[in-house]
Design a protein around this motif. Structure first.
Motif, short mmCIF file in Angstrom:
data_model
loop_
_atom_site.label_atom_id
_atom_site.label_comp_id
_atom_site.label_asym_id
_atom_site.label_seq_id
_atom_site.Cartn_x
_atom_site.Cartn_y
_atom_site.Cartn_z
N ASP A 120 0.84 -1.18 -0.04
CA ASP A 120 -0.14 -0.13 -0.03
C ASP A 120 0.75 1.25 -0.16
O ASP A 120 0.39 2.50 0.18
N PHE A 121 2.30 1.03 -0.34
CA PHE A 121 3.14 2.19 -0.53
C PHE A 121 3.30 2.90 0.88
O PHE A 121 3.89 3.75 0.98
N SER A 122 3.11 2.17 2.18
CA SER A 122 3.29 2.94 3.60
C SER A 122 4.61 2.48 3.93
O SER A 122 5.31 1.51 3.23
N GLU A 123 5.08 3.22 5.11
CA GLU A 123 6.37 2.95 5.79
C GLU A 123 6.07 1.28 6.34
O GLU A 123 7.30 0.75 6.18
N ASN A 124 5.03 0.78 6.26
CA ASN A 124 4.95 -0.51 6.93
C ASN A 124 5.28 -1.37 5.81
O ASN A 124 5.99 -2.29 6.08
#
Length: 147
Positions: free
Chosen positions: A10-14
């Motif tokens: 989802d292109f998050s830091e996660n």
């Protein structure tokens, strides 16, 4: 051990915290990896008096943008590795992840959790939780806040 891994992003830091786990799985032998991004379906907003052509145009632009970001993500984190593909779908994220895993015969789905709790979890739900409950494919979830 695993021949066909699905890694929803989802292109998050996660995602950056989960990526090392995926790379470690890839190192165990020849494996196909599919990086999947799901653009949420906007048609359910048609009832909010947003003209339908505007929603379709926006969805098309979101897909184009997501495809560019997917290629950048692949190159930045899996560049030079064979067997890494990207795909962008439109729909409900959990439903698309489960359907794609089934369609491609995935051995494993690897995904991060957002760690939502309480009211936030009740309102937004958990894509990872829905995938775990709805998938016949084993799911490895990684809590990026504990890594």
């Amino acid at each position: 051990m695993f021949q066909n891994i699905l890694f929803p992003v989802d292109f998050s830091e996660n995602n950056l915290k989960v990526t090392p786990y995926v790379k470690q799985l890839l190192a165990s032998g020849p494996t196909r990896l599919l990086l999947l991004y799901v653009v949420r379906d906007l048609t359910h907003y048609a009832g909010f008096y947003v003209p339908h052509p505007n929603l379709e145009g926006m969805a098309q632009e979101l897909v184009k943008g997501a495809q560019r970001k997917m290629e950048e993500f692949r190159e930045a984190h899996f560049g030079g590795l064979a067997g890494v593909e990207t795909k962008v779908m439109v729909g409900d994220p959990a439903e698309c992840i489960v359907a794609q895993a089934r369609a491609q015969g995935s051995d494993l789905i690897v995904m991060g959790t957002h760690g939502r709790r309480g009211l936030e979890h009740a309102i937004f739900g958990s894509v990872a939780e829905k995938v775990v409950k709805g998938s016949a494919t084993p799911v490895l979830t990684v809590n990026p806040h504990r890594v």
